[in-house]
Motif scaffolding. Structure first.
Motif, mmCIF file in Angstrom:
data_model
loop_
_atom_site.group_PDB
_atom_site.id
_atom_site.type_symbol
_atom_site.label_atom_id
_atom_site.label_comp_id
_atom_site.label_asym_id
_atom_site.label_seq_id
_atom_site.Cartn_x
_atom_site.Cartn_y
_atom_site.Cartn_z
ATOM 1 N N GLN A 121 0.810 -1.221 0.000
ATOM 2 C CA GLN A 121 0.000 0.000 0.000
ATOM 3 C C GLN A 121 0.843 1.271 0.000
ATOM 4 O OE1 GLN A 121 -4.031 -0.702 2.342
ATOM 5 N NE2 GLN A 121 -2.352 -1.772 3.357
ATOM 6 N N VAL A 131 -3.857 3.986 2.669
ATOM 7 C CA VAL A 131 -3.081 4.394 1.490
ATOM 8 C C VAL A 131 -3.019 5.916 1.400
ATOM 9 C CG1 VAL A 131 -2.986 4.367 -1.030
ATOM 10 C CG2 VAL A 131 -3.554 2.282 0.208
ATOM 11 N N HIS A 148 -4.892 -6.599 -0.736
ATOM 12 C CA HIS A 148 -4.222 -5.428 -1.294
ATOM 13 C C HIS A 148 -3.392 -5.802 -2.521
ATOM 14 C CE1 HIS A 148 -5.812 -3.550 2.197
ATOM 15 N NE2 HIS A 148 -5.093 -4.311 3.003
#
Length: 517
Positions: free
Chosen positions: A16, A148, A280
Motif C-alpha cells: 500500500q 493508502v 491489497h
C-alpha cells in the motif's frame, strides 16, 4: 533527488506504499525501498522502486539478545550498504516504531518525511498527517481515511487522486500459474474465484465452513471453481474447508510464493477474502474483490484501494470492536454474515460485473470508490449510509482533511450532517465543553508566560481536554492527535496560542456542520 522509502511492517502495508512511491517518482525523484527481508518479494512488485534494500530485522533482534555491540555493528553495516548502493538525499519513513525512526535519522539526518527523531532523540513527525497516521492506528474505527491516503499524505504527496498499480507478473509466471490451475480443475470449470481463508488473527477469519458453503453454491450455480489461497500456516484452514465442502476446489495453500500468488490472482474472476495482504495485492493488480471485515477490521481504513470492490462488515452495534479488549460475546461477528449473503453478491457480480444495491442480511455492504478530492471512499449498498458512524466519518474526512493540510477551515455554508439525537446531543455537549476548555487553555498559556505558577493550571486544562476527547466515541482519534501534537516544541508563546486556536477552529467546524434528526 534520491529518496529512500521505509516501510518496515507487514506485507500489505508495504504494497500500500506504492501510490506514494508513484507520486514521488512522478515528481522526478529516484526512489528506493527499505523493507524487512522476508517481504523483499513484495517490494519487487513496486514498479517505481529503483532499488530494493532488504533489512535483516530478525537477525538484528537476535543479535541484541546476544551481544548488542555486534547488533549495532551489523546495523552500521546496513547503513553503509545503503549509502554505497543508493546514497539517499532524503528518506520517507512510514513506520512509527522507534527503531525505524532511528534508522531514518541515521541515514538522512533531518531530511526525513513521516516519522523520525529530532536532534535530541525525541520523536518527531514531519507533518500533522504523519502524527494522525500514528494516532489513528490506536483508534482505527474512528479513522475516516484509507491507510493508502494516509501514507501518501505522510510522505508529503497526496495532492491529487491516488492510483494503485503493482507490477504485473511476466509471461512465464502467468503461464505457469495457468497450467497449475488447469491441472487442478475438473473438466468444464467456467473460471476461477479465489478464496483467501486466513487472516492475521482467528477473530478476523470468516469460518472455513462458511467458505465451503459459498464454494458449493458457486460450483453448483455457475460452475466456477474455488481456488484456495494462503501461506503454509493456513493449511489447517484449507483442510477444514475440504472436509466440509461437497464441491471441487483447487488447493494452492502453501504452494505459491509471492510471485506465483500474484500470477494466480491474474487468472481469477474475483477474490473472496478476509482483510489480508492478499486483498491489497489483488487491488494493486486490478482484480475485483469481495472482502469480509471482522472484529477490529473495518473497510473505511483498510479496504481495497480500488473502485468497484465490495466490503462486508457485520451489522452489529459493537463492530468494529476496539483493540486489546476481550470479546464478551464469543466473536459472534464471525457468524453474522451468512454464506447466502456472500453467495448472492458474488453470483450477481460474476453474472453481470457489478455488486447490487439492496438487502445484505447480517451485513453492512460498502462499495469502494473515490471522492471528489481523489481520496478513497465507501458508498453504502445496504442502506447504512446515513447511520451515525457513516455520517460522522464523512464529516470527519471533510473537516480533518483541511485541518491536517493546515489550510483555513472553510465555512460550513449550507452543508450539514444529521445525527440521531442519541448521538448528536452528547457530542454537541462535548464540543461545547471543548470550546470552553480551549479558550481557557489559551488564557492559561498567556498567563503562564508571566506567572510560572499558572503552568500547573495550563497542564491540568490540557489534560482535561485530552481526557474528554479520548473518551469520546467520535473524537478519540482527535484526542490521540492532540496528545501527539502537544509534544511538539513551539518556538514562542504566540505560536503555542495559535496552535490551541487552530484546535478551537476544528471544534467549531465540527459543531457548525452538525444537526440533529
Amino acid at each position: 533527488m534520491k529518496i529512500l522509502l521505509h516501510n518496515l511492517t507487514r506485507f500489505g502495508d508495504l504494497l500500500q506504499s506504492q501510490p506514494a512511491l508513484a507520486e514521488l517518482a512522478g515528481q522526478g525523484h529516484r526512489v528506493a525501498v527499505a523493507c524487512l527481508e522476508n517481504f523483499a518479494g513484495a517490494a519487487a512488485l513496486l514498479p517505481e522502486a529503483e532499488v530494493i534494500l532488504p533489512l535483516p530485522g530478525s537477525r538484528f533482534l537476535a543479535g541484541l539478545d546476544g551481544d548488542w555491540r555486534q547488533a549495532l555493528a551489523a546495523m552500521d553495516g546496513y547503513v553503509r550498504h545503503v549509502k554505497e548502493v543508493f546514497d539517499p538525499d532524503a528518506a520517507v519513513n512510514l513506520t512509527p516504531a522507534l527503531a525505524a525512526r532511528l534508522l531514518a535519522r541515521r541515514l538522512c539526518g533531518e531530511a526525513v518525511r513521516g516519522f523520525s527523531l529530532d536532534a535530541h532523540g525525541f520523536r518527531h513527525e514531519s507533518s500533522l498527517w504523519a502524527a494522525f497516521l500514528e494516532a489513528s492506528s490506536a483508534a482505527r474505527g474512528l479513522s475516516p481515511f484509507n491507510v493508502v491516503d494516509l501514507f501518501r499524505k505522510a510522505a508529503g504527496v497526496g495532492l491529487g487522486p491516488g492510483r494503485f498499480a503493482l507490477r504485473r507478473p511476466e509471461a512465464p509466471a502467468l503461464e505457469a500459474a495457468r497450467l497449475a490451475l488447469a491441472d487442478r480443475a475438473p473438466e468444464g470449470a467456467a473460471g476461477y474465484v479465489g478464496f483467501q481463508l486466513g487472516a492475521s488473527a482467528t477473530a478476523r477469519q470468516w469460518p472455513p465452513d462458511a467458505f465451503a458453503r459459498l464454494g458449493e453454491g458457486l460450483w453448483q450455480g455457475l460452475g466456477v471453481l474455488p481456488v484456495l489461497l494462503g501461506g503454509p500456516g493456513e493449511k489447517a484452514l484449507a483442510a477444514a474447508y475440504r472436509e466440509t465442502c461437497r464441491a471441487p476446489s483447487a488447493d494452492l495453500v502453501g504452494a505459491t510464493d509471492l510471485p506465483a500468488l500474484a500470477a494466480t490472482l491474474c487468472h481469477l474472476k474475483l477474490l473472496v477474502t478476509n482483510d489480508t495482504g492478499t486483498l491489497h495485492l489483488a487491488a494493486g493488480l486490478g482484480l475485483p474483490s469481495l472482502s469480509i471485515f471482522l472484529a477490529t477490521a473495518q473497510p473505511f481504513d483498510t479496504g481495497p484501494y480500488r473502485e468497484g470492490c465490495l466490503c462486508l462488515e457485520p451489522d452489529m452495534p459493537c463492530h468494529p470492536c476496539p483493540f486489546g479488549l476481550p470479546c464478551p460475546i464469543g466473536h459472534a461477528c464471525r457468524r453474522a454474515i451468512g454464506p447466502d449473503t456472500v453467495l448472492g453478491a458474488a453470483t450477481t457480480f460474476l453474472a453481470g460485473g457489478g455488486f447490487p444495491a439492496g438487502g445484505y442480511p447480517g451485513a453492512r455492504a460498502w462499495l469502494s470508490g473515490f471522492d471528489r478530492a481523489g481520496f478513497m471512499d465507501m458508498t453504502s449498498l445496504s442502506g447504512h449510509g446515513e447511520t451515525a458512524r457513516a455520517v460522522w466519518l464523512r464529516l470527519s474526512r471533510r473537516v480533518l482533511r483541511q485541518f491536517l493540510d493546515e489550510e483555513p477551515l472553510a465555512p460550513a455554508g449550507q452543508e450539514r450532517f444529521a445525527l440521531p439525537a442519541a448521538v448528536h446531543d452528547p457530542l454537541a455537549e462535548q464540543l461545547a465543553q471543548s470550546a470552553d476548555l480551549l479558550r481557557l487553555l489559551a488564557g492559561h498559556a498567556g498567563l503562564a508566560g508571566r506567572n510560572p505558577a499558572m503552568k500547573d493550571r495550563f497542564l491540568a486544562t490540557w489534560e482535561r481536554i485530552r481526557g474528554l476527547w479520548t473518551a469520546s466515541p467520535q473524537l478519540g482519534a482527535v484526542g490521540r492527535l492532540w496528545q501527539r501534537d502537544a509534544q511538539r516544541a513551539e518556538p514562542d508563546l504566540p505560536s503555542l496560542i495559535a496552535r490551541i486556536e487552530r484546535y478551537a477552529a476544528l471544534v467549531a467546524a465540527f459543531a457548525d456542520r452538525l444537526t440533529r434528526r
